[in-house]
Design an enzyme around this catalytic site. Structure first.
Site, mmCIF file in Angstrom:
data_model
loop_
_atom_site.group_PDB
_atom_site.id
_atom_site.type_symbol
_atom_site.label_atom_id
_atom_site.label_comp_id
_atom_site.label_asym_id
_atom_site.label_seq_id
_atom_site.Cartn_x
_atom_site.Cartn_y
_atom_site.Cartn_z
ATOM 1 N N HIS A 33 9.414 -4.852 5.897
ATOM 2 C CA HIS A 33 9.420 -3.360 6.446
ATOM 3 C C HIS A 33 9.866 -2.789 5.315
ATOM 4 O O HIS A 33 8.865 -1.692 5.056
ATOM 5 C CB HIS A 33 10.413 -3.267 7.564
ATOM 6 C CG HIS A 33 10.652 -1.934 7.986
ATOM 7 N ND1 HIS A 33 9.702 -1.294 8.589
ATOM 8 C CD2 HIS A 33 11.607 -1.102 8.018
ATOM 9 C CE1 HIS A 33 9.812 -0.018 8.968
ATOM 10 N NE2 HIS A 33 11.404 -0.030 8.478
ATOM 11 N N GLU A 38 14.698 12.003 18.681
ATOM 12 C CA GLU A 38 13.560 12.058 17.844
ATOM 13 C C GLU A 38 12.384 13.251 18.441
ATOM 14 O O GLU A 38 11.133 13.168 18.422
ATOM 15 C CB GLU A 38 12.760 10.932 17.690
ATOM 16 C CG GLU A 38 12.037 11.003 16.347
ATOM 17 C CD GLU A 38 11.423 9.716 15.867
ATOM 18 O OE1 GLU A 38 10.266 9.580 15.915
ATOM 19 O OE2 GLU A 38 12.192 8.435 15.610
ATOM 20 N N HIS A 72 7.014 6.073 6.977
ATOM 21 C CA HIS A 72 6.859 4.690 8.097
ATOM 22 C C HIS A 72 5.274 4.813 8.655
ATOM 23 O O HIS A 72 4.976 3.971 9.268
ATOM 24 C CB HIS A 72 7.790 4.968 9.217
ATOM 25 C CG HIS A 72 9.242 4.341 8.729
ATOM 26 N ND1 HIS A 72 9.862 4.821 7.606
ATOM 27 C CD2 HIS A 72 9.972 3.540 9.349
ATOM 28 C CE1 HIS A 72 11.091 4.544 7.202
ATOM 29 N NE2 HIS A 72 11.260 3.437 8.363
ATOM 30 N N GLU A 127 14.905 1.971 2.268
ATOM 31 C CA GLU A 127 15.538 2.667 3.459
ATOM 32 C C GLU A 127 16.643 3.732 2.680
ATOM 33 O O GLU A 127 16.856 4.712 3.057
ATOM 34 C CB GLU A 127 16.117 2.158 4.655
ATOM 35 C CG GLU A 127 15.131 1.488 5.406
ATOM 36 C CD GLU A 127 14.017 2.326 6.202
ATOM 37 O OE1 GLU A 127 14.453 3.426 6.044
ATOM 38 O OE2 GLU A 127 13.381 1.607 6.977
ATOM 39 N N LYS A 183 22.254 9.368 8.582
ATOM 40 C CA LYS A 183 21.863 8.729 9.555
ATOM 41 C C LYS A 183 22.429 9.282 10.795
ATOM 42 O O LYS A 183 22.081 9.757 11.787
ATOM 43 C CB LYS A 183 21.450 7.173 9.649
ATOM 44 C CG LYS A 183 20.822 6.604 10.917
ATOM 45 C CD LYS A 183 19.532 6.679 10.905
ATOM 46 C CE LYS A 183 18.736 6.097 12.175
ATOM 47 N NZ LYS A 183 18.533 4.538 11.983
ATOM 48 N N HIS A 229 3.963 1.502 8.785
ATOM 49 C CA HIS A 229 3.687 0.604 9.842
ATOM 50 C C HIS A 229 2.164 0.086 9.941
ATOM 51 O O HIS A 229 1.971 -1.041 10.523
ATOM 52 C CB HIS A 229 4.137 1.390 11.441
ATOM 53 C CG HIS A 229 5.577 1.352 11.475
ATOM 54 N ND1 HIS A 229 6.059 2.361 12.274
ATOM 55 C CD2 HIS A 229 6.636 0.879 10.829
ATOM 56 C CE1 HIS A 229 7.208 2.156 12.240
ATOM 57 N NE2 HIS A 229 7.813 1.239 11.581
ATOM 58 N N ARG A 233 19.277 -3.992 34.081
ATOM 59 C CA ARG A 233 19.284 -2.340 33.722
ATOM 60 C C ARG A 233 20.241 -1.580 32.817
ATOM 61 O O ARG A 233 20.426 -0.545 32.864
ATOM 62 C CB ARG A 233 19.260 -1.906 35.013
ATOM 63 C CG ARG A 233 18.256 -2.267 36.043
ATOM 64 C CD ARG A 233 18.118 -1.336 37.227
ATOM 65 N NE ARG A 233 17.042 -1.705 38.211
ATOM 66 C CZ ARG A 233 16.925 -2.581 38.895
ATOM 67 N NH1 ARG A 233 18.021 -3.340 39.333
ATOM 68 N NH2 ARG A 233 15.855 -2.890 39.805
ATOM 69 N N ARG A 258 14.950 14.288 13.769
ATOM 70 C CA ARG A 258 15.071 12.610 13.360
ATOM 71 C C ARG A 258 13.634 12.151 12.934
ATOM 72 O O ARG A 258 13.682 11.241 12.371
ATOM 73 C CB ARG A 258 15.452 11.942 14.810
ATOM 74 C CG ARG A 258 15.780 10.742 14.633
ATOM 75 C CD ARG A 258 16.548 9.941 15.630
ATOM 76 N NE ARG A 258 16.794 8.360 15.664
ATOM 77 C CZ ARG A 258 17.349 7.427 16.256
ATOM 78 N NH1 ARG A 258 17.916 7.800 17.331
ATOM 79 N NH2 ARG A 258 17.427 6.422 15.880
ATOM 80 N N ASN A 277 11.376 9.012 9.317
ATOM 81 C CA ASN A 277 10.092 8.182 9.341
ATOM 82 C C ASN A 277 9.250 8.547 8.064
ATOM 83 O O ASN A 277 7.994 8.076 7.924
ATOM 84 C CB ASN A 277 9.197 8.460 10.613
ATOM 85 C CG ASN A 277 9.975 8.047 11.880
ATOM 86 O OD1 ASN A 277 10.240 6.930 11.976
ATOM 87 N ND2 ASN A 277 10.143 8.852 13.121
ATOM 88 N N LYS A 281 17.784 3.066 18.230
ATOM 89 C CA LYS A 281 16.139 2.328 18.421
ATOM 90 C C LYS A 281 16.311 1.209 18.739
ATOM 91 O O LYS A 281 16.716 0.374 17.678
ATOM 92 C CB LYS A 281 15.564 3.014 17.118
ATOM 93 C CG LYS A 281 15.144 4.698 17.331
ATOM 94 C CD LYS A 281 13.894 4.849 16.201
ATOM 95 C CE LYS A 281 13.554 6.147 16.131
ATOM 96 N NZ LYS A 281 12.489 6.235 15.165
#
Length: 362
Positions: free
Chosen positions: A264, A236, A247, A184, A226, A251, A120, A240, A244, A142
């Site tokens: 990517h 986000e 993205h 990026e 960042k 994606h 956990r 934030r 993306n 993330k």
């Protein structure tokens, strides 16, 4: 060495950027809860850097459990994640055993998700060895894995204790991987800092040649943006989401083409061109600005067109994007270079036109 801070109150952490940091275990020791760590890496990075890191820690009486995974986006799966858990349990790793991610974005995402889940929650450290990971994925917490239906759809927000970006590791990157990281870097100029975009236009060849001064500045400025964005919006809920840019389309390209076929950063570059073209069609950007974006990507060794998956396939993949809200796809678009925003108000005709214009046969 330069040090930045991701300001998250009690969970704040430093980002150290510089050369030969892997040879300085003293930077890591203060962040270990016990003198035992598990280093997660892959078959490409392990022969290059695992021994250096292990030896430095061993000299300081830190026991190392090495976990070497196969290399590639296609291994960012439940099965690989379970391989990490198998090793942690086999070696009886405890709650105070720190996980260290030594590698690129896939290793960082897998290790962070494992750390968030094992017992956990156990501490972890990011040691990114690719440009993309140093400027983006290692910072901000993330973590996650891919699902056959969508990229990064299973994961957690879980912050590291420390990010250690050794810029010397970039010297062993293949040119294609270095270019993928530049996608990026360029993103930060487009969303937040027009002056940085101008600097990139003037210095992209130096970056591809790994000029030490240029690389150090690009990594630092990217991490500054960042860190500032994450400090304001960790999970986000607003700002934030601007990170993306490209993205949502990107994606879709990665999942549509099969994970690992497009890197990517390559998919983000092509996706950003699509986002810029949609912005132009909506009257938000000029054709000249779109061409500046495309030209910089080309000079960075990146694609400036997307694969032609077909409008229907793009829409299907984008419908599984994490930014979908109330069944509506939310896009990051541009009001010119350096000014990004999020909207769900995109005319279908403009979207379809972009998806058929800057594309090539897949």
């Amino acid at each position: 060495m330069q040090t930045l801070t991701v300001d998250l109150g009690e969970r704040s952490y430093p980002i150290h950027i510089g050369a030969k940091l892997l040879h300085q275990p003293a930077l890591i020791l203060p962040y270990l809860a016990q003198k035992r760590v598990a280093i997660v890496t892959n078959t490409t990075v392990a022969p290059l850097y695992l021994q250096t890191l292990t030896d430095g820690l061993a000299l300081n009486n830190v026991e190392v459990v090495p976990i070497v995974l196969p290399d590639g986006e296609q291994y960012k799966t439940w099965e690989t994640l379970n391989t990490i858990f198998d090793a942690l349990l086999t070696h009886r790793c405890e709650r105070k055993t720190t996980l260290i991610a030594l590698g690129g974005g896939v290793i960082g995402d897998l290790t962070g998700f494992a750390a968030a889940s094992y017992l956990r929650g156990v501490p972890f450290i990011q040691i990114p060895t690719t440009l993309l990971a140093q400027v983006d994925s290692s910072v901000g917490g993330k973590t996650g894995i891919n699902h056959p239906l969508g990229k990064n759809m299973v994961g957690a927000f879980y912050q590291p204790q420390l990010v250690l970006a050794d810029t010397d590791t970039l010297k062993t990157l293949p040119p294609r991987e270095l270019s993928a990281g530049l996608a990026e870097v360029i993103k930060y100029g487009l969303i937040y800092d027009a002056a940085f975009f101008d600097w990139l236009e003037a210095n992209v060849e130096k970056l591809r040649a790994l000029d030490a001064e240029a690389i150090a500045y690009a990594v630092r400025r990217s991490c500054e943006v960042k860190a500032e964005v994450v400090a304001k919006d960790e999970r986000e809920s607003g700002l934030r989401a601007l990170l993306n840019l490209g993205h949502t389309f990107g994606h879709a390209i990665e999942s549509g083409m099969g994970y690992g076929n497009w890197l990517h950063g390559e998919a983000v570059a092509a996706g950003t061109v699509l986002a810029a073209d949609v912005s132009r069609r909506m009257g938000l950007m000029s054709a000249a600005e779109v061409e500046r974006v495309r030209s910089l990507y080309r000079r960075a060794g990146l694609p400036d067109t997307a694969p032609d998956l077909g409008v229907e396939a793009y829409m299907q993949h984008m419908g599984l994007d994490k930014k979908v809200e109330g069944g509506r796809i939310r896009f990051v678009l541009l009001r010119g270079i350096g000014a990004a925003f999020v909207t769900a108000e995109v005319p279908q005709a403009d979207l379809e036109a972009a998806l058929t214009h800057y594309v090539q046969p897949a």
